[in-house]
Scaffold this motif. Structure first.
Motif, PDB file in Angstrom:
ATOM      1  N   PHE A 325       1.252  -1.105  -0.047  1.00 28.48           N
ATOM      2  CA  PHE A 325      -0.297  -0.145  -0.365  1.00 28.48           C
ATOM      3  C   PHE A 325       0.568   1.284   0.135  1.00 28.48           C
ATOM      4  CE2 PHE A 325      -4.103  -1.715   0.907  1.00 28.48           C
ATOM      5  CZ  PHE A 325      -3.953  -3.294   1.492  1.00 28.48           C
ATOM      6  N   ASN A 326       0.336   2.109  -0.715  1.00 33.55           N
ATOM      7  CA  ASN A 326       0.590   3.458  -0.695  1.00 33.55           C
ATOM      8  C   ASN A 326       0.821   4.658   0.707  1.00 33.55           C
ATOM      9  OD1 ASN A 326       2.352   3.326  -3.045  1.00 33.55           O
ATOM     10  ND2 ASN A 326       0.394   4.493  -3.843  1.00 33.55           N
ATOM     11  N   THR A 327       1.569   5.498   1.690  1.00 28.74           N
ATOM     12  CA  THR A 327       1.425   5.789   2.991  1.00 28.74           C
ATOM     13  C   THR A 327       0.197   6.472   2.692  1.00 28.74           C
ATOM     14  OG1 THR A 327       3.762   5.726   3.452  1.00 28.74           O
ATOM     15  CG2 THR A 327       2.028   7.366   4.746  1.00 28.74           C
ATOM     16  N   GLY A 328      -0.959   6.017   3.995  1.00 28.09           N
ATOM     17  CA  GLY A 328      -1.936   6.470   4.330  1.00 28.09           C
ATOM     18  C   GLY A 328      -3.065   6.265   2.873  1.00 28.09           C
ATOM     19  N   GLU A 329      -3.230   5.278   1.781  1.00 30.31           N
ATOM     20  CA  GLU A 329      -3.446   5.377   1.427  1.00 30.31           C
ATOM     21  C   GLU A 329      -4.261   2.988   1.637  1.00 30.31           C
ATOM     22  OE1 GLU A 329      -2.352   5.326  -2.434  1.00 30.31           O
ATOM     23  OE2 GLU A 329      -1.930   7.725  -2.014  1.00 30.31           O
ATOM     24  N   ASN A 366      -2.951  10.969  13.329  1.00 33.18           N
ATOM     25  CA  ASN A 366      -4.585  10.602  13.720  1.00 33.18           C
ATOM     26  C   ASN A 366      -4.979   9.497  14.693  1.00 33.18           C
ATOM     27  OD1 ASN A 366      -7.388  11.185  14.030  1.00 33.18           O
ATOM     28  ND2 ASN A 366      -6.850  13.027  14.644  1.00 33.18           N
ATOM     29  N   ASP A 367      -5.280   9.103  15.549  1.00 35.67           N
ATOM     30  CA  ASP A 367      -6.093   7.758  16.239  1.00 35.67           C
ATOM     31  C   ASP A 367      -6.791   7.245  15.210  1.00 35.67           C
ATOM     32  OD1 ASP A 367      -3.827   7.975  17.787  1.00 35.67           O
ATOM     33  OD2 ASP A 367      -5.101   8.138  19.174  1.00 35.67           O
ATOM     34  N   ALA A 368      -8.135   8.293  15.171  1.00 35.09           N
ATOM     35  CA  ALA A 368      -9.379   8.209  14.052  1.00 35.09           C
ATOM     36  C   ALA A 368      -9.201   7.372  12.718  1.00 35.09           C
ATOM     37  CB  ALA A 368     -10.284   9.484  14.446  1.00 35.09           C
ATOM     38  N   ALA A 369      -8.000   8.847  12.468  1.00 33.33           N
ATOM     39  CA  ALA A 369      -7.781   8.333  10.913  1.00 33.33           C
ATOM     40  C   ALA A 369      -6.770   7.163  10.290  1.00 33.33           C
ATOM     41  CB  ALA A 369      -6.267   9.707  10.426  1.00 33.33           C
ATOM     42  N   ASN A 370      -5.925   7.070  11.890  1.00 31.45           N
ATOM     43  CA  ASN A 370      -5.438   5.434  12.028  1.00 31.45           C
ATOM     44  C   ASN A 370      -6.007   3.842  11.739  1.00 31.45           C
ATOM     45  OD1 ASN A 370      -2.546   6.895  10.877  1.00 31.45           O
ATOM     46  ND2 ASN A 370      -2.291   6.453  13.658  1.00 31.45           N
ATOM     47  N   LEU A 371      -7.025   4.426  12.852  1.00 25.27           N
ATOM     48  CA  LEU A 371      -8.788   3.233  12.707  1.00 25.27           C
ATOM     49  C   LEU A 371      -9.300   2.756  11.280  1.00 25.27           C
ATOM     50  CD1 LEU A 371     -10.340   1.644  14.485  1.00 25.27           C
ATOM     51  CD2 LEU A 371     -11.675   3.029  15.359  1.00 25.27           C
ATOM     52  N   LYS A 372      -9.832   4.452  10.810  1.00 23.41           N
ATOM     53  CA  LYS A 372     -10.319   4.047   9.326  1.00 23.41           C
ATOM     54  C   LYS A 372      -8.954   3.300   8.486  1.00 23.41           C
ATOM     55  CE  LYS A 372     -13.295   6.569   5.861  1.00 23.41           C
ATOM     56  NZ  LYS A 372     -12.251   6.061   5.164  1.00 23.41           N
ATOM     57  N   GLY A 401      -6.245   0.034  14.255  1.00 20.91           N
ATOM     58  CA  GLY A 401      -5.623   1.039  13.954  1.00 20.91           C
ATOM     59  C   GLY A 401      -4.150   0.683  14.030  1.00 20.91           C
ATOM     60  N   SER A 402      -3.932   1.891  16.000  1.00 24.81           N
ATOM     61  CA  SER A 402      -2.138   1.585  15.832  1.00 24.81           C
ATOM     62  C   SER A 402      -2.354   1.055  17.547  1.00 24.81           C
ATOM     63  CB  SER A 402      -1.336   2.898  16.346  1.00 24.81           C
ATOM     64  OG  SER A 402      -2.356   4.178  17.258  1.00 24.81           O
ATOM     65  N   THR A 403      -3.519   0.513  18.319  1.00 21.05           N
ATOM     66  CA  THR A 403      -3.339  -0.410  19.686  1.00 21.05           C
ATOM     67  C   THR A 403      -3.304  -1.351  19.657  1.00 21.05           C
ATOM     68  OG1 THR A 403      -5.618  -1.312  18.511  1.00 21.05           O
ATOM     69  CG2 THR A 403      -5.945   1.017  19.481  1.00 21.05           C
ATOM     70  N   ARG A 404      -2.737  -1.928  18.471  1.00 21.27           N
ATOM     71  CA  ARG A 404      -2.148  -3.777  19.176  1.00 21.27           C
ATOM     72  C   ARG A 404      -0.719  -4.072  18.758  1.00 21.27           C
ATOM     73  NH1 ARG A 404      -6.948  -8.516  18.389  1.00 21.27           N
ATOM     74  NH2 ARG A 404      -8.486  -7.162  20.086  1.00 21.27           N
ATOM     75  N   PRO A 405      -0.435  -3.154  18.613  1.00 29.15           N
ATOM     76  CA  PRO A 405       1.373  -3.048  18.307  1.00 29.15           C
ATOM     77  C   PRO A 405       2.346  -4.522  18.815  1.00 29.15           C
ATOM     78  CG  PRO A 405       2.212  -2.058  19.711  1.00 29.15           C
ATOM     79  CD  PRO A 405       0.023  -2.161  20.187  1.00 29.15           C
ATOM     80  N   VAL A 406       3.234  -4.625  17.554  1.00 31.81           N
ATOM     81  CA  VAL A 406       3.950  -5.963  17.565  1.00 31.81           C
ATOM     82  C   VAL A 406       5.535  -5.541  18.115  1.00 31.81           C
ATOM     83  CG1 VAL A 406       2.126  -7.564  16.502  1.00 31.81           C
ATOM     84  CG2 VAL A 406       4.216  -6.710  15.826  1.00 31.81           C
ATOM     85  N   ALA A 407       6.003  -4.102  17.741  1.00 26.31           N
ATOM     86  CA  ALA A 407       7.054  -3.992  17.893  1.00 26.31           C
ATOM     87  C   ALA A 407       7.460  -2.311  18.675  1.00 26.31           C
ATOM     88  CB  ALA A 407       7.734  -3.575  16.305  1.00 26.31           C
ATOM     89  N   ASP A 408       8.436  -1.856  18.517  1.00 26.28           N
ATOM     90  CA  ASP A 408       8.304  -0.818  18.888  1.00 26.28           C
ATOM     91  C   ASP A 408       8.262   0.612  18.832  1.00 26.28           C
ATOM     92  OD1 ASP A 408       9.133   1.635  20.827  1.00 26.28           O
ATOM     93  OD2 ASP A 408      10.800   1.069  21.600  1.00 26.28           O
ATOM     94  N   ASN A 409       7.500   1.501  18.763  1.00 27.12           N
ATOM     95  CA  ASN A 409       6.673   2.378  17.257  1.00 27.12           C
ATOM     96  C   ASN A 409       8.018   3.364  17.287  1.00 27.12           C
ATOM     97  OD1 ASN A 409       4.504   1.676  16.028  1.00 27.12           O
ATOM     98  ND2 ASN A 409       3.497   1.623  17.958  1.00 27.12           N
TER      99      ASN A 409
END
Length: 429
Positions: A325-329, A366-372, A401-409
């Motif tokens: 995927f392209n970034t943000g798409e 943004n959390d909402a944008a990441n979730l979508k 979204g970003s709520t379940r990371p598997v590595a260090d952000n």
């Protein structure tokens, strides 16, 4: 239909780097590797497999991120389904492709070995190769595919001019039919620190043995000069244009070229239709069944690809790193078909399986944008699988979204691992 193999996704262990930080443990690791090889030799190769390329046959798309092939335009960009492009795989469903030029940047493929090479050990290097019929301009000038071993990875995701020379190469005989699958083989004596395997065309390999020496000087200049400006452009003189035009008028492959080029363009790829000029070559080799394995006592080597039994249990999470995927798409990019087709094959072989497709992002933005975004990507994957014939009732899609990371952000590497699409086995009976 052959079985499909994958690696279950696991969170990185905090102990995986201990061998690299402790000199004593590094020494013990080398001794252990030598002991394992000695046991294999004494057993006459009785071990299951010694091939250090975990996806040398390109049939395993769900390996851990670090063991996937890297190449221009993203991993798996040039992977082809059996019969979909200019022929079929040597074995199995998939094979790969690598472009080579002596007048512009070159493509390279790279992967991490299953374990580092052992100092003083000889390794056999094998591959099945076949020349692409419509991208083989002046192929008689080329007869080598370079091989480089390093202790570190380097960027191969864009074509470039490499400096120096490869460690060794596969020599393509002049007398063989290059448009049919042919076996290539060489040996390599390990230094002991090699853990990454890279193949491609190095300018230092020059022309084939049958090409005249003055051709190299006339078209490439003195060897070697690594800067881009030292390599002259193709010959666009009136005489050269007339020669190319005359050759195109009598080209028996024109209809075939048109058909394959339309397929390639639909995947975001452009294939040239004319020769780049006298003394210059433009070609692509298809590759399958690559092998890096220790030479045993009897001179043989075990090149079987390690293939564990296919076990899919409820709750297993399978990461799909090779969806692009392209970034943000949320639109899938060319090269994503490989993973989708393999997942479709898995679902075909497991008719009672139901999966949930999950999208994840890093914590940038943004959390909402990441979730979508994560939801949109999961639904995009589901939509493509439905278009491939998978029953929509067998798949759900969701984003976290970003709520379940598997590595260090906090690191780029960690954020890259957190940006992912995976599927979860919800039922399989």
């Amino acid at each position: 239909m052959g079985k499909i193999f994958f690696r279950i996704d696991e969170a990185p262990s905090p102990y995986t780097s201990c061998f690299t930080c402790n000199p004593y443990l590094r020494t013990m690791r080398v001794l252990l590797q030598k002991l394992m090889l000695l046991c294999a030799v004494l057993a006459g190769g009785a071990v299951q497999s010694q091939n250090l390329l975990l996806n040398g046959d390109f049939e395993r798309p769900f390996l851990d991120h670090e063991y996937q092939w890297r190449q221009p335009h993203g991993a798996y960009y040039h992977y082809y389904m059996d019969g979909r492009q200019d022929g079929s795989a040597y074995e199995g469903n998939f094979y790969n492709g690598l472009c080579m030029y002596n007048h512009q940047e070159n493509e390279f493929m790279q992967t991490k070995l299953a374990q580092p090479l052992v100092a003083g050990q000889s390794y056999c290097l094998k591959v099945m190769a076949r020349l692409m019929s419509i991208k083989a301009f002046n192929h008689e000038l080329h007869d080598k595919i370079g091989i480089l071993f390093t202790s570190y990875p380097f960027d191969v995701e864009e074509p470039f001019y490499p400096g120096g020379k490869p460690d060794t190469y596969w020599l393509i005989p002049d007398t063989v039919d290059r448009f049919s699958w042919l076996p290539l083989e060489t040996e390599y004596l390990a230094r002991g620190d090699e853990q990454y395997f890279t193949i491609g065309y190095w300018r230092s390999l020059a022309f084939s043995e049958q090409a005249k020496d003055d051709v190299f000087e006339a078209f490439m200049g003195p060897e070697p000069a690594n800067s881009k400006t030292d390599i002259p452009p193709p010959d666009f003189s009136a005489k050269a244009k007339k020669k190319r035009k005359r050759g195109k008028q009598h080209d028996a492959w024109s209809d075939f070229r048109k058909q394959v080029m339309e397929q390639a363009r639909s995947q975001g790829e452009v294939i040239p239709t004319t020769s780049p000029g006298e003394g210059l070559f433009t070609l692509r080799y298809y590759l399958d069944n690559l092998c890096v394995a220790p030479v045993l006592a009897d001179g043989s080597c075990d090149c079987a690809i390690p293939k564990p039994p296919l076990t899919l249990n409820v709750g297993d999470v399978v990461r799909m790193d090779n969806l692009l995927f392209n970034t943000g798409e949320s639109t899938l990019q060319p090269g994503s078909d490989y993973a989708l087709e393999l997942l479709a094959l898995i679902l075909e072989e497991q008719p009672h399986m139901r999966i949930a497709i999950e999208g994840h992002t890093d914590n940038v933005g943004n959390d909402a944008a990441n979730l979508k975004l994560s939801e949109d990507r999961a639904y995009t994957v589901r939509k493509h699988l439905i278009e491939m014939g998978v029953d929509e009732e067998r798949m759900s899609a969701r984003g976290f979204g970003s709520t379940r990371p598997v590595a260090d952000n906090r690191t780029e590497e960690g954020r890259s691992l957190n940006r992912r699409v995976a599927f979860v086995i919800e039922a399989n009976q």
